[in-house]
Design an enzyme around this catalytic site. Structure first.
Site, short mmCIF file in Angstrom:
data_model
loop_
_atom_site.label_atom_id
_atom_site.label_comp_id
_atom_site.label_asym_id
_atom_site.label_seq_id
_atom_site.Cartn_x
_atom_site.Cartn_y
_atom_site.Cartn_z
N GLY A 177 0.79 -1.22 0.00
CA GLY A 177 0.00 0.00 0.00
C GLY A 177 0.82 1.27 0.00
O GLY A 177 0.28 2.36 -0.22
N CYS A 229 -26.62 -12.36 -20.40
CA CYS A 229 -26.26 -13.69 -19.88
C CYS A 229 -26.99 -14.02 -18.57
O CYS A 229 -26.82 -15.11 -18.03
CB CYS A 229 -24.75 -13.80 -19.68
SG CYS A 229 -24.14 -12.97 -18.21
#
Lengths: 203, 303, 370
Positions: free
Chosen positions: B36, B248
């Site tokens: 990070g 879908c």
């Protein structure tokens, strides 16, 4: 073979792809502490620099990265000249100036806190240590936890620095500052980034 | 002296010179070791504009090898123009295999989405990042934000999020939603919708972030805690969609709104095109799915 | 029936084909040659070399042609090429005091050793469009100097003899000059780094900032001590050789701005310097750079930072036009995933707002929708 010849030979046969292979192994190992990334022999540096540690040097070091060598390596003019020829990296004046430190005999090495720890603002400016260990299986087992490890992992590097577990705890306390370690064994590498915690299994 | 075409344009594997790759590789390793934390790196000019993925491209170029299989997505889709362009770049300069299938890729470079198909160990997700500093919109000065990270002083961010709640009744950040990595650094996940934030948490894949113009690289190793910032009384929540994908039928995926006409007609379809195609191949059908088979759908429309 | 759009690859190829066509334009008009651009659009070439940070006229000309005359696009092309070039070393600092001067003006002294030399300047031209140029009329040969050129000491050296101007910027003994193309920027930065960034900074941006200081946003009383344009020798130290190896000559524009300074807690009253140096001939850029350099020295000289031009992080972070154009123009890339997230939020907040402000109407709307 004289030093001049020794220093020219033993580099990567294919600099672009070999460097990529070694880097990916180091990256995988750093991302998954405790995992062992196998590496073929890609570099043949003069002893006592090991082929694995030599390959890491070729892949990561250049004239922007001052190196520190432990006394065993520093005593070898052939090693210094090989590293100089192939990487162009200067030698660091002190361990605290080193971007990378190569250690042939970890059991005798100086304390981890003698190397650059980075600063609170720039913790990335810390030394990465490359320790030449005999292997990653015959030493006292280290139980590892932390980022990169799903639950826990174990490695057992042989010939680690003295009081390593205690020193590593201190290293973790300095987070985000701290050193990172690449363990270079004969046939592969494993890494201990500063985030890895060692759960003591044996003293 | 005249510039001849033969003088120019011989480039190294993956475009970058080896010294540049080493510099970026070192930054990547430090990024992984400090999850990070934004590692400064000497970003290079790339043959595509800053802001168009130069950071991601430099990261990919530094890690990619001849055995890799590359997937590039933008907005979740493999066929958006910038994704096509970046994929073509790597095909040209690195001659690597490319795929659109998430499961087959070893490196996935992305802009704004994380694929729906779960990532696996051994995969690397490379994010293109425009503004890597999560505190930048609160404090424009690098000198100040660097201090805040050093001191782990993230009060400003919580104040901002809380002001949102006071003003709008909710946290009004929908993308680039800040996260805390391994309990230490507050990190910008790049402008992915917050829908994707939970996928970052303890992902088996390695996540690398490249910001070229801002010259920063950062990383989240596999199995690392990535927690979206929130408050006890206003817990983090992701967007939900009222309907499944119209093509879908998938639920719990991120959907794009497609405008069908100028009378307000619209439909929602998977933003992850590979995921959507795979599901249709498996026989899943949404309520607006064409009856025709997929083969004809893949035909290119007239340009 | 909705069909997902495919075929980005073909679309891109077709677009590039069209771009090449438009670049060439009417085929009955002869194609531009690079030597024509180098010779006849020389100041454009200079700007591309300067902000592209690569001294190569032919490549700059190629970039200009390839970019259809879009200067920032041309600068970008040159930068992207430059970044791939191997580095052999760093030359010794150039000595502009020994410049083969083509133009040299000082606004601070009426006359001075070496004299004022107007050179090839737009100054004092009347800006009247020239139909003869359009007709392609022949151009007379210029006059040539018949005597040996006199030495031209720099104006700053003349002032320094009196001790009335601060010394030329000194860096600490062990200071190694930085290289903004090899290291990430860090704030605050040393002046060498800042000058590098300014030298490749966007001419328009620096011009506007320099102008703002003149209009009172951090006014610093500038005088053009000297502008000189001409060729300087480049030399490289090679470890194996006992002497510096001459590499050739580059043409540069240097501007030394002399600024009044009342003194501060840190320094006595004296003149201070603002410095500008760019490749080729570009007085406007060199002068704007010098104004910005002086403004950015505010904290060094103990001045209050009150204006944009003095704000190092603001100026340097936004001066690079390749970065700026990329990020501004990236807004045209698809952002529909993020926009969808915002759309969803605004719809929800709007529905809540309407329910709050006008419950009856909201109810009606809801029913109508159902």
């Amino acid at each position: 073979m004289d030093i001049a010849a020794q220093s020219i030979e033993g580099g990567f046969a294919d600099p672009v792809f070999n460097a990529q292979t070694v880097f990916r192994a180091v990256m995988e190992a750093m991302a998954r502490p405790g995992s062992v990334q196998l590496l073929p022999t890609l570099a043949r540096p003069p002893a006592p620099l090991s082929p694995t540690a030599g390959a890491v040097a070729l892949a990561l070091c250049d004239n922007d990265t001052p190196l520190w060598l432990d006394p065993a390596l520093h005593a070898s003019a052939a090693v210094i000249s090989w590293l100089g020829f192939h990487t162009g990296a200067p030698l660091a004046n002190t361990p605290a100036d080193a971007h990378f430190a190569f250690v042939a005999t970890p059991a005798e090495m100086m304390a981890l806190d003698g190397f650059s720890q980075g600063t609170q603002d720039y913790p990335d400016r810390s030394t990465t240590l490359i320790l030449q260990v005999g292997d990653l299986a015959s030493g006292p087992p280290l139980l590892l936890e932390g980022p990169g490890i799903e639950t826990s992992a174990t490695i057992a590097p042989a010939r680690m620095p003295r009081h390593f577990i205690e020193q590593w705890k201190q290293n973790a306390k300095r987070f985000p500052r701290g050193v990172d370690i690449i363990l270079a064994a004969a046939d592969g590498i494993a890494c201990l980034p500063r985030t890895t915690r060692i759960k003591t299994m044996e003293a | 002296m005249t510039a001849q075409s033969t003088d120019i344009a011989t480039y190294n594997f993956a475009y970058l010179d080896e010294q540049t790759k080493r510099m970026i590789r070192r930054a990547i390793l430090k990024g992984i070791a400090i999850p990070g934390y934004q590692v400064p790196f000497a970003s290079r000019e790339m043959p595509m504009p800053y802001g168009w993925g130069t950071g991601g491209v430099q990261v990919t170029a530094s890690i990619i090898g001849p055995d890799d299989v590359l997937k590039v997505i933008d907005q979740g889709a493999d066929d958006t123009t910038n994704a096509v362009s970046i994929r073509a770049f790597f095909k040209k300069v690195a001659n690597v295999a490319v795929t659109t299938e998430t499961a087959k890729a070893t490196i996935i470079q992305t802009r704004h989405r994380i694929p729906e198909h779960p990532l696996t160990a051994g995969q690397v997700l490379v994010y293109q990042v425009p503004i890597p500093e999560p505190l930048r919109f609160l404090e424009p000065r690098e000198t100040e934000t660097r201090k805040m990270h050093a001191l782990e002083e993230y009060g400003l961010m919580h104040v901002k999020l809380y002001e949102d709640i006071a003003k709008h009744g909710r946290i009004a950040t929908t993308y680039a939603y800040p996260v805390k990595v391994e309990g230490r650094y507050v990190m910008d996940p790049s402008p992915t919708p917050k829908f994707d934030n939970p996928k970052m948490h303890r992902s088996p894949a390695l996540q690398l972030f490249g910001a070229g113009r801002e010259k920063r690289i950062y990383a989240v190793p596999p199995f690392t805690d990535v927690v979206s910032l929130d408050f006890e009384d206003h817990p983090f929540e992701i967007q939900t969609f009222d309907q499944p994908c119209a093509l879908c039928g998938a639920e719990n995926v991120y959907l794009d709104e497609v405008i069908l006409d100028d009378h307000g007609g619209h439909m929602f379809v998977c933003s992850d095109t590979d995921y959507c195609e795979k599901r249709r191949e498996e026989g899943h059908r949404g309520h607006l799915a064409p009856e025709t088979d997929l083969a004809s759908e893949k035909l290119e429309p007239a340009q | 029936m909705y069909v997902a759009v495919k075929g980005g690859e073909a679309a891109i190829a077709n677009a590039h084909c069209l771009l090449a066509d438009r670049r060439r334009g009417d085929r009955s008009v002869p194609a531009l040659r690079l030597d024509q651009i180098v010779e006849q659009l020389a100041l454009g070439v200079d700007r591309v070399m300067s902000e592209g940070s690569l001294y190569d006229r032919e490549l700059a000309a190629l970039a200009i042609a390839q970019a259809r005359g879009d200067m920032i696009e041309a600068i970008f092309l040159v930068r992207a090429y430059r970044t791939t070039l191997p580095r052999f070393g760093y030359t010794n600092p150039i000595d502009t005091g020994t410049m083969l001067v083509e133009r040299r003006v000082s606004a601070t002294y009426k006359d001075l050793p070496g004299g004022q030399l107007l050179g090839p300047t737009f100054d004092y031209t009347h800006r009247l469009l020239d139909p003869e140029l359009a007709a392609g009329a022949d151009v007379a040969e210029p006059l040539r100097r018949e005597t040996e050129a006199q030495a031209m000491p720099r104006v700053s050296a003349i002032l320094a003899r009196e001790g009335l101007i601060e010394p030329d910027g000194e860096m600490p003994q062990d200071h190694v000059p930085g290289d903004i193309t090899r290291e990430p920027l860090e704030f605050p930065m040393a002046r060498d780094i800042r000058l590098q960034a300014l030298s490749r900074g966007d001419e328009g941006f620096l011009l506007a900032l320099g102008y703002s200081t003149q209009r009172g946003y951090a006014r610093n009383h500038p005088f053009v001590g000297e502008i000189r344009i001409g060729g300087v020798e480049l030399e490289l130290d090679v470890p194996e050789l006992p002497f510096a190896v001459p590499l050739g000559t580059v043409r540069v524009t240097e501007c030394q701005m002399v600024n009044q300074f009342k003194g501060s807690a840190k320094a006595p009253p004296q003149f201070t310097r603002g410095y500008g140096l760019v490749f080729g001939q570009s007085e406007r850029k060199a002068m704007a750079m010098a104004l910005c350099d002086r403004a950015l020295r505010a904290s060094e000289l103990g001045e209050d930072i009150v204006a944009a031009a003095q704000d190092e992080e603001f100026v340097i972070s936004h001066s690079d036009n390749v970065q700026a154009t990329g990020f501004v123009e990236h807004l045209k890339l698809p952002h529909y995933v993020d926009f969808q997230a915002e759309l969803d939020l605004v719809r929800r907040m709007r529905a809540e707002y309407e329910a709050r402000e006008n419950p009856a109407k909201a109810e009606e709307k809801k029913e109508a929708a159902e």
